[in-house]
Design a protein around this motif. Sequence first.
Motif, PDB file in Angstrom:
ATOM      1  N   ILE A 563      39.495 -43.777  69.262  1.00  0.00           N
ATOM      2  CA  ILE A 563      40.179 -45.115  68.642  1.00  0.00           C
ATOM      3  C   ILE A 563      40.411 -44.702  67.099  1.00  0.00           C
ATOM      4  O   ILE A 563      41.139 -45.230  66.608  1.00  0.00           O
ATOM      5  CB  ILE A 563      39.520 -46.378  68.805  1.00  0.00           C
ATOM      6  N   ALA A 564      39.127 -44.297  66.553  1.00  0.00           N
ATOM      7  CA  ALA A 564      39.125 -43.807  65.192  1.00  0.00           C
ATOM      8  C   ALA A 564      40.151 -42.797  64.686  1.00  0.00           C
ATOM      9  O   ALA A 564      40.786 -43.198  63.845  1.00  0.00           O
ATOM     10  CB  ALA A 564      37.886 -43.526  64.569  1.00  0.00           C
ATOM     11  N   VAL A 565      40.268 -41.828  65.763  1.00  0.00           N
ATOM     12  CA  VAL A 565      41.458 -40.839  65.363  1.00  0.00           C
ATOM     13  C   VAL A 565      42.727 -41.654  65.384  1.00  0.00           C
ATOM     14  O   VAL A 565      43.614 -41.178  64.508  1.00  0.00           O
ATOM     15  CB  VAL A 565      41.435 -39.723  66.308  1.00  0.00           C
ATOM     16  N   THR A 566      42.845 -42.413  66.272  1.00  0.00           N
ATOM     17  CA  THR A 566      44.607 -43.028  66.553  1.00  0.00           C
ATOM     18  C   THR A 566      44.448 -44.129  65.338  1.00  0.00           C
ATOM     19  O   THR A 566      45.595 -43.988  64.657  1.00  0.00           O
ATOM     20  CB  THR A 566      44.487 -43.912  67.640  1.00  0.00           C
ATOM     21  N   ALA A 567      43.409 -44.619  64.934  1.00  0.00           N
ATOM     22  CA  ALA A 567      43.371 -45.823  63.697  1.00  0.00           C
ATOM     23  C   ALA A 567      44.245 -44.923  62.524  1.00  0.00           C
ATOM     24  O   ALA A 567      44.765 -45.201  61.643  1.00  0.00           O
ATOM     25  CB  ALA A 567      42.518 -46.575  63.612  1.00  0.00           C
ATOM     26  N   PHE A 568      43.420 -43.699  62.316  1.00  0.00           N
ATOM     27  CA  PHE A 568      43.627 -42.742  61.131  1.00  0.00           C
ATOM     28  C   PHE A 568      45.006 -42.297  61.125  1.00  0.00           C
ATOM     29  O   PHE A 568      45.786 -42.288  60.041  1.00  0.00           O
ATOM     30  CB  PHE A 568      42.620 -41.463  61.270  1.00  0.00           C
ATOM     31  N   PHE A 569      45.577 -41.834  62.206  1.00  0.00           N
ATOM     32  CA  PHE A 569      47.087 -41.553  62.403  1.00  0.00           C
ATOM     33  C   PHE A 569      47.837 -42.796  61.992  1.00  0.00           C
ATOM     34  O   PHE A 569      48.991 -42.635  61.501  1.00  0.00           O
ATOM     35  CB  PHE A 569      47.477 -40.924  63.610  1.00  0.00           C
ATOM     36  N   CYS A 570      47.695 -43.933  62.620  1.00  0.00           N
ATOM     37  CA  CYS A 570      48.283 -44.818  62.362  1.00  0.00           C
ATOM     38  C   CYS A 570      48.393 -45.292  60.719  1.00  0.00           C
ATOM     39  O   CYS A 570      49.491 -45.632  60.077  1.00  0.00           O
ATOM     40  CB  CYS A 570      48.027 -46.325  63.178  1.00  0.00           C
ATOM     41  N   PHE A 571      47.325 -45.367  60.126  1.00  0.00           N
ATOM     42  CA  PHE A 571      47.128 -45.414  58.894  1.00  0.00           C
ATOM     43  C   PHE A 571      47.990 -44.496  58.038  1.00  0.00           C
ATOM     44  O   PHE A 571      48.944 -44.977  57.124  1.00  0.00           O
ATOM     45  CB  PHE A 571      45.675 -45.522  58.350  1.00  0.00           C
ATOM     46  N   MET A 572      47.775 -43.406  58.327  1.00  0.00           N
ATOM     47  CA  MET A 572      48.539 -42.423  57.505  1.00  0.00           C
ATOM     48  C   MET A 572      50.042 -42.417  57.767  1.00  0.00           C
ATOM     49  O   MET A 572      50.800 -42.382  56.594  1.00  0.00           O
ATOM     50  CB  MET A 572      48.269 -41.119  58.100  1.00  0.00           C
ATOM     51  N   VAL A 609      53.046 -44.966  36.367  1.00  0.00           N
ATOM     52  CA  VAL A 609      53.206 -44.124  37.668  1.00  0.00           C
ATOM     53  C   VAL A 609      51.938 -43.572  38.154  1.00  0.00           C
ATOM     54  O   VAL A 609      51.798 -43.505  39.340  1.00  0.00           O
ATOM     55  CB  VAL A 609      54.385 -43.394  37.506  1.00  0.00           C
ATOM     56  N   MET A 610      51.202 -42.631  37.241  1.00  0.00           N
ATOM     57  CA  MET A 610      50.117 -42.070  37.715  1.00  0.00           C
ATOM     58  C   MET A 610      49.033 -43.194  38.134  1.00  0.00           C
ATOM     59  O   MET A 610      48.206 -42.674  39.064  1.00  0.00           O
ATOM     60  CB  MET A 610      49.502 -41.212  36.739  1.00  0.00           C
ATOM     61  N   ALA A 611      48.779 -44.083  37.462  1.00  0.00           N
ATOM     62  CA  ALA A 611      47.922 -45.322  37.652  1.00  0.00           C
ATOM     63  C   ALA A 611      48.059 -45.593  39.096  1.00  0.00           C
ATOM     64  O   ALA A 611      47.257 -45.955  39.932  1.00  0.00           O
ATOM     65  CB  ALA A 611      48.033 -46.232  36.755  1.00  0.00           C
ATOM     66  N   MET A 612      49.453 -46.122  39.606  1.00  0.00           N
ATOM     67  CA  MET A 612      49.908 -46.510  40.750  1.00  0.00           C
ATOM     68  C   MET A 612      49.511 -45.680  41.960  1.00  0.00           C
ATOM     69  O   MET A 612      49.136 -45.813  42.960  1.00  0.00           O
ATOM     70  CB  MET A 612      51.441 -47.140  40.813  1.00  0.00           C
ATOM     71  N   THR A 613      49.773 -44.238  41.488  1.00  0.00           N
ATOM     72  CA  THR A 613      49.481 -43.156  42.393  1.00  0.00           C
ATOM     73  C   THR A 613      47.995 -43.173  42.599  1.00  0.00           C
ATOM     74  O   THR A 613      47.537 -42.714  43.873  1.00  0.00           O
ATOM     75  CB  THR A 613      49.970 -41.794  42.009  1.00  0.00           C
ATOM     76  N   VAL A 614      47.127 -43.104  41.655  1.00  0.00           N
ATOM     77  CA  VAL A 614      45.830 -43.162  41.680  1.00  0.00           C
ATOM     78  C   VAL A 614      45.288 -44.303  42.842  1.00  0.00           C
ATOM     79  O   VAL A 614      44.614 -44.058  43.885  1.00  0.00           O
ATOM     80  CB  VAL A 614      45.017 -43.085  40.551  1.00  0.00           C
ATOM     81  N   LEU A 615      45.764 -45.551  42.531  1.00  0.00           N
ATOM     82  CA  LEU A 615      45.469 -46.580  43.313  1.00  0.00           C
ATOM     83  C   LEU A 615      45.758 -46.507  44.870  1.00  0.00           C
ATOM     84  O   LEU A 615      45.373 -46.892  45.892  1.00  0.00           O
ATOM     85  CB  LEU A 615      46.023 -47.930  42.776  1.00  0.00           C
ATOM     86  N   SER A 616      47.055 -45.759  44.976  1.00  0.00           N
ATOM     87  CA  SER A 616      47.553 -45.552  46.362  1.00  0.00           C
ATOM     88  C   SER A 616      46.880 -44.593  47.090  1.00  0.00           C
ATOM     89  O   SER A 616      46.860 -44.464  48.270  1.00  0.00           O
ATOM     90  CB  SER A 616      49.025 -45.122  46.353  1.00  0.00           C
ATOM     91  N   ILE A 617      46.180 -43.623  46.391  1.00  0.00           N
ATOM     92  CA  ILE A 617      45.115 -42.637  46.996  1.00  0.00           C
ATOM     93  C   ILE A 617      43.854 -43.486  47.350  1.00  0.00           C
ATOM     94  O   ILE A 617      43.182 -43.047  48.448  1.00  0.00           O
ATOM     95  CB  ILE A 617      44.930 -41.518  46.027  1.00  0.00           C
ATOM     96  N   ILE A 618      43.298 -44.323  46.777  1.00  0.00           N
ATOM     97  CA  ILE A 618      41.936 -44.860  46.966  1.00  0.00           C
ATOM     98  C   ILE A 618      41.752 -45.399  48.226  1.00  0.00           C
ATOM     99  O   ILE A 618      40.843 -45.113  49.145  1.00  0.00           O
ATOM    100  CB  ILE A 618      41.746 -45.739  45.755  1.00  0.00           C
ATOM    101  N   PRO A 619      42.699 -46.201  48.950  1.00  0.00           N
ATOM    102  CA  PRO A 619      42.593 -46.939  50.255  1.00  0.00           C
ATOM    103  C   PRO A 619      42.256 -45.519  51.258  1.00  0.00           C
ATOM    104  O   PRO A 619      41.641 -45.811  52.191  1.00  0.00           O
ATOM    105  CB  PRO A 619      43.762 -47.651  50.494  1.00  0.00           C
ATOM    106  N   GLY A 620      43.130 -44.755  51.171  1.00  0.00           N
ATOM    107  CA  GLY A 620      42.924 -43.476  52.133  1.00  0.00           C
ATOM    108  C   GLY A 620      41.752 -42.768  52.180  1.00  0.00           C
ATOM    109  O   GLY A 620      41.044 -42.405  53.102  1.00  0.00           O
ATOM    110  N   VAL A 621      41.145 -42.705  50.823  1.00  0.00           N
ATOM    111  CA  VAL A 621      39.950 -41.997  50.552  1.00  0.00           C
ATOM    112  C   VAL A 621      38.740 -42.785  51.309  1.00  0.00           C
ATOM    113  O   VAL A 621      37.837 -42.396  51.986  1.00  0.00           O
ATOM    114  CB  VAL A 621      39.453 -41.827  49.421  1.00  0.00           C
ATOM    115  N   LEU A 622      38.900 -44.075  51.110  1.00  0.00           N
ATOM    116  CA  LEU A 622      37.881 -45.220  51.612  1.00  0.00           C
ATOM    117  C   LEU A 622      37.879 -45.314  53.393  1.00  0.00           C
ATOM    118  O   LEU A 622      36.838 -45.154  53.994  1.00  0.00           O
ATOM    119  CB  LEU A 622      38.262 -46.489  51.000  1.00  0.00           C
ATOM    120  N   MET A 623      39.338 -45.052  53.619  1.00  0.00           N
ATOM    121  CA  MET A 623      39.367 -45.016  55.021  1.00  0.00           C
ATOM    122  C   MET A 623      38.650 -43.834  55.654  1.00  0.00           C
ATOM    123  O   MET A 623      38.027 -43.942  56.530  1.00  0.00           O
ATOM    124  CB  MET A 623      41.037 -44.917  55.495  1.00  0.00           C
ATOM    125  N   ILE A 624      39.011 -42.641  55.168  1.00  0.00           N
ATOM    126  CA  ILE A 624      38.506 -41.390  55.536  1.00  0.00           C
ATOM    127  C   ILE A 624      36.695 -41.449  55.363  1.00  0.00           C
ATOM    128  O   ILE A 624      35.984 -40.988  56.588  1.00  0.00           O
ATOM    129  CB  ILE A 624      38.787 -40.350  54.916  1.00  0.00           C
TER     130      ILE A 624
END
Length: 641
Positions: A563-572, A609-624
């Motif tokens: 389930i974790a792997v599947t949720a990870f793919f869905c998130f990505m 733009v870079m600030a928004m990009t950094v913020l867009s990376i943070i949820p993925g890092v937390l998810m992983i």
Amino acid sequence: MDAGSKTNRFLTIDIARFYAIALVFFGHFVEEFMILKNPAGISLYKFTYSFHMVLFVVIAGYVAKEDLANWRVGRFITHCFSTRLLPFIFLTLVMMIPPLFFSGKFYGLPLPSLVGYFRGTVLTVFGLPSFCVPSWFLLLIIGLELVHYTVFRFLKNSNAKILAAAVGFYVAGYWLNLEFDIFNPLKERVIGWNYFFIHGAITLYSFYLLGIFLRRRHFLIQKVSTKILVPAAVAAFFMVFFTYQLNNGPFNFHVYNHVVIMFASYGHFLLFPLTAIAGCACVLFISGMTPARKTILWLGQNTMLLMFLNGIFYHYINPGLAGWILDNVASSGLPVFYLSCMVTLVSLALCMPFVFLFNRLAPQLVGKPKLTGLLLKSPLHFRWLPTTAYIVFLFLPLIPLVSVSLHSTLRGEMVPFGEFTLSNYIHVFQNPVLTGSILNSIAYVTLNILITLPVAFLAAYGFSRYTFSGDKYLFFCTLALRMMPPVVMVLPVFLIFLQIDLVNRPLGIALAHCAFNLPISIWVLESFLAAIPREIDEIAFIDGHSFFQFFTRILIPLMGPGIAVTAFFCFMFSWVEIVFARILTVTSGKPISMAISTLFTFRTDIGLVMAMTVLSIIPGVLMIYFVRNHIAKGFTIKTAV
């Protein structure tokens, strides 16, 4: 050689290393006085630089492994990577962080701008470390060991050959540096020749061989009387004192008529080696008389780390401190010398906690591959090379990304252009459109996962546990839907959603994402379910569990990794998807990917733009981070299946 002699030898060498690194700190501080044209600073700089880096080379030769020339190529490469190149890469990355927050002396690099980081990275890759200039010596050691590995197999059986080769390498290297541009880093050189400072390694290998010769002659291995060492040290000191000013050229480094080993600028053909050898002898004699204090030995054993930490003082502290001393304290000879000694000792003391910290946490990354630390709990192996290279390649772009996001990039704003600021992040959170896009993306991902997982789980259970006519073909057709490019389905999906009022709604985006996530989710979950024996189902039903109880109490806990792997793919997929986001969010509800693309206008604020990009990376890092254990188990199980 007995154990006591061997111990005495390395104690003396560790003490000599301490004096050598202290001379580096001292030399880099008096360099600032020299740049400010202080007469005392000029003399101290020329005196120190006449021998202090040669001392490191002699010590490196003294402790060189005799059998290194017999190693296989793979073992030699492993040694160079784990003890030299990996620490250089790791500590260089560490030294790339301070420019984000502090201004320093970087010789024309416009740090912390993106251009500055790019130029500095290119210079570092081609052999001129720009983020930590003192670390150049580590690259020189690699060059010396490359030369040593190539030629020493022909010299090791004879001390006479070693001495003859030392003279030959010095003459050849000096001539090449002086006559040929490709061996001179300050002329129109071929940039590749600066790799590992080969242009200087040829000349300095003569002193490396001198260190090997001294070890073979048991120099300072046995205890030597102070009555001999004191006059010998005094004589060597005065030899340096009376010759360093006579070394007047020719120098490759025309900015200052001083010995600068980094630029193969040695000076007079005879006076340079005479002064350098005398200076090395003086320090080695003093080391033989110095008591083996634990602190001195410990610092001597960590000279590589101290060399990098000296970069903090070299780039950020020394320039301002030296100017302040000249303006407010003293500018004459002895006071400048005493104050420089005090600054050197204080600098070394300030470095000690960081040396301890690096050795405690990850000694494998600072040149001690066989040790273990709190962060890296296993010794370093060669198989880490691809992983390390990938991590460096992956994280290197993040440094300029974060740097630009923390600086003002628009002229005419309240914050001066290029200044450190958090205004870009403040702007994001004060702008309801940008903040809303982040919340929209979170909503889309959450809905997508909540819809996809139950549907995919039930479908995967059916494919895994039941057999029916055409089941394999249906499973194949389900996967084939995922092969279809999303852009092909954009128009039909838009027309359907327009009729049922799902355009500009989070549910519409989530359902569109589900259509493409379901096939891969069913496939992944079916693979995990196939690894669970059917007997578990039968035992559960025999024990009286209902179908719902079996799912919730038994099957879902067993399927946690899947389930974790599947949720990870869905998130990505949902987090970075932009095709459906562009079409189905015509007027509102745009996700973060669309919000970033809309920031590119005629007058683009790159920092924003870079600030928004950094913020867009943070949820993925937390998810992983939060599901990392389940993901690791999931991929392991799937590989086994």
